[in-house]
Motif scaffolding. Sequence first.
Motif, PDB file in Angstrom:
ATOM      1  N   UNK A 239      77.392  66.104  -5.910  1.00 41.47           N
ATOM      2  CA  UNK A 239      77.510  67.025  -7.048  1.00 41.47           C
ATOM      3  C   UNK A 239      76.513  66.691  -8.141  1.00 41.47           C
ATOM      4  N   UNK A 240      76.254  65.396  -8.316  1.00 38.36           N
ATOM      5  CA  UNK A 240      75.251  64.991  -9.316  1.00 38.36           C
ATOM      6  C   UNK A 240      73.865  65.509  -8.921  1.00 38.36           C
ATOM      7  N   UNK A 241      73.594  65.473  -7.632  1.00 33.39           N
ATOM      8  CA  UNK A 241      72.307  65.989  -7.150  1.00 33.39           C
ATOM      9  C   UNK A 241      72.215  67.497  -7.414  1.00 33.39           C
ATOM     10  N   UNK A 242      73.311  68.203  -7.165  1.00 32.05           N
ATOM     11  CA  UNK A 242      73.321  69.657  -7.421  1.00 32.05           C
ATOM     12  C   UNK A 242      73.132  69.925  -8.910  1.00 32.05           C
ATOM     13  N   UNK A 243      73.766  69.116  -9.745  1.00 31.78           N
ATOM     14  CA  UNK A 243      73.602  69.291 -11.198  1.00 31.78           C
ATOM     15  C   UNK A 243      72.164  69.021 -11.610  1.00 31.78           C
ATOM     16  N   UNK A 244      71.583  67.992 -10.998  1.00 36.97           N
ATOM     17  CA  UNK A 244      70.180  67.672 -11.321  1.00 36.97           C
ATOM     18  C   UNK A 244      69.284  68.846 -10.950  1.00 36.97           C
TER      19      UNK A 244
END
Lengths: 366, 470
Positions: free
Chosen positions: B209-214
Amino acid sequence: MNSTVKNKLVSISFVFVLAVIFLLNLICPSQDLSFSERRKLQQFPAVTFSSFLDGSWIDKFEKYSLDQFVFREEFRTLKAAVLFKLFRQKDNNGIYLINEHVFKMEYPLKERSIEKAAQKLNEIYDYYLQGMNVYYAIIPDKNYFAAAQNGYPCLDYQRLLELMNENVRNMKYVDLFNCLTLADYYRTDLHWRQDRLQPVVAQLAREMDLSPNLAARQYISVTKYPFYGAYFGQAALPLEPEELIYLTNATIEDAVVYNYDKKEYRKVYEAEKFGQIDSYDLFLSGAVALLTIENPHAQSQKELIIFRDSYGSSLAPLLLEEYQKITLIDLRYIATHKLGEFIDFKDQDVLFLYSVLILNNSEMLK
Amino acid sequence: MVFASISFLYYFLPIVFIIYYLVPQAAQNIVLLLASLVFYSYSEPVYILLMLLAILSGFLHGLVIDKFKSQKEEKYSRMAMISSVVVSISLLGFFKYADFFIANFNHVFKANISFLRLVQPIGISFYTFQILSYTIEVYRGSADVQRNFLHFALYVSLFPQLIAGPIVRYTTVASALDSRRHSWEDFAIGVRRFTIGLAKKVLLANVLGELCSAFKAVSEKTVLFYWLYAVAFTLQIYFDFSGYSDMAIGLGKFFGFHFLENFNYPYIAQSITEFWRRWHISLGTWFRDYLYIPLGGNRVSTARWLFNILLVWLVTGFWHGADWNFIIWGLFFGLLLILEKYFYHYLFAKLPPFFSHLYVLFCVIIGFVIFDAGGIYDGVSSVMGMLGLLEMPLFNQEALYYLQSYAVVLLLAIIGSTPLFNVLVRKVKSKKHGELIVNLVEPVFLLVLLLMVTAYLVDGSFNPFLYFRF
């Protein structure tokens, strides 16, 4: 071991961990501060019917349960270790390490923020500084020296400089980018090291028509250890602390610092601040909106005004020999329109000295 | 309250364990019901009344349906069942979809009706469907009516499955509501499922999810980053949802309930039909049994079957969220199922399985990109970005950085979405001393996972105050 024993072992160990941590959380007294994050920790919130209904108690309890978790720092270390060593991720909450140097990512370039910073400088010039000798310098953050070379995203520094140079009027730019290297910064902190600022002082002296000998002044080095920088706690990894060295001489020792926030006189270096929540506060008491340093041994009547962030705290003492008085203004804590109430702007030298981090987040300048 | 939180793991759960296993068996349902109400009110202090109202409605409707059935009053029994459906769907429609309908009404008729801006009650999509399954099953005669309100309230509000499913059919837990046995084996299975679910959610889904947010935060997007995001989100949603289902199943085992599986490695499917047999099984079977089959299923004319399929998938999409991209997502799968039945089925039968697998993954990834989009335009734009149809570079330093930084997590997630790990464990077990090795390693492995999850959760509070530092 047969399956029955394994089932019991799995079940008991799970319940044991939950129960022990639950009890420890109940028993252990709450902490007030987190040194690694330099902030107050949430205390157990008082329960009221309305705070429960509107969800505010729940929010606070969630924060409390995280802030006051037993072995919180150790668990943070475990997380950092798993993230870096097992998952091989390159940064943890924006923190990354290269050869024991800790960095915090600062990107992308916020062009609007840079333009606003430039406008702020112009605004101050138009309001207070017309006809005065005004300079501005930008302090590169640590990422400038290592991020791109090691594959980390970083600001477009070239563009940043272009934007500042295009937008800032009536001031002379002093380039500090070429005076610094990564070794001039603390390993575990974002700041530059005062004991390695001679090239910066020399460059300022050149560009501001100060004595060429300013950078060659002799100082006594005082070493404080162990210094844990701001990134030390954030990295949450078992890193070696480092030395904090500050430079002093008779001029600096005899100088008188007036802190307008606290309305009291202090010394340039407050050694007692070392080892507290932020050891870098040793330099000029840390974050202060407005202060002056008066030099009783001054050879001239010259004065300097520095608009600065915390980097300026360690640089200003090294410029003191040239001035009778240095005024340091931190626009994060005092509004521009209030300055006239405290400072008589006349013929002083003026230096805007801001780090890239401030320029890229200039909304904090008042 | 969510399972993947410190408050649940180290406050709520230990307290519930202690009380539940200390009280006499007769009082255990009361303990679980109270715990479930506390669990729900912790997240939704006000909407707990709405849930209790829905429970009361379902309970009374069940009694009325059963009463008329026992009196052979089929017509009234049917009316009571329809009344139950209307009440449940109305609640769901009002609280979840009101603003969607208002927005579209305003758009079409140039009206200016104010939005209600209701906060969607957590879990309403799940508990209304559970209530519906109960009243429909009682009407059909495949479930006995529940005359104990406490038991019925517990069925609907049971905290392990309350917020995010799986949608537990009443018949699955009916007998356990009356009496259930607890065993070390069940508890240990519960620990395994719960801990693995927790790890899937915290160590994989949240990190992805952090990657998607990035990706969403970057200003300069590239084709590589679009794909990185698409793959990451596809894996994130699987580990998020299946992790939650694992936790629910595990928690159920702690208290003697046995919920059915909700996921079965959907990303190894070789057709979209198979994918939906493996993905969110409880929802798929719910719509099959309570919508698709009542509509006539596939035992109708072709035109009617096409209508049935598209309607079911439209509703399936709409169930996931009150926005057009969810409807399009549902219809996209409906269309794929139709195409599969008439065309692809024959095409892929002649090709190696690799191609059909690739086709499924491509469609699923595209589907989830639409699912995650902020709207139709956003969804179309993302798909075009993936296909290189937007003016942008193939890759840049930023995209490469995130690829490198998340490579291991992505790899672990890809492996974790297949049965490879289970196959490996089975293989080890089949060897000499294999059973012993697995039995020795498992407790340690689970404990390490639990501590790693705890570390990640605790670090979620990391909030350095840097404002004054630079």
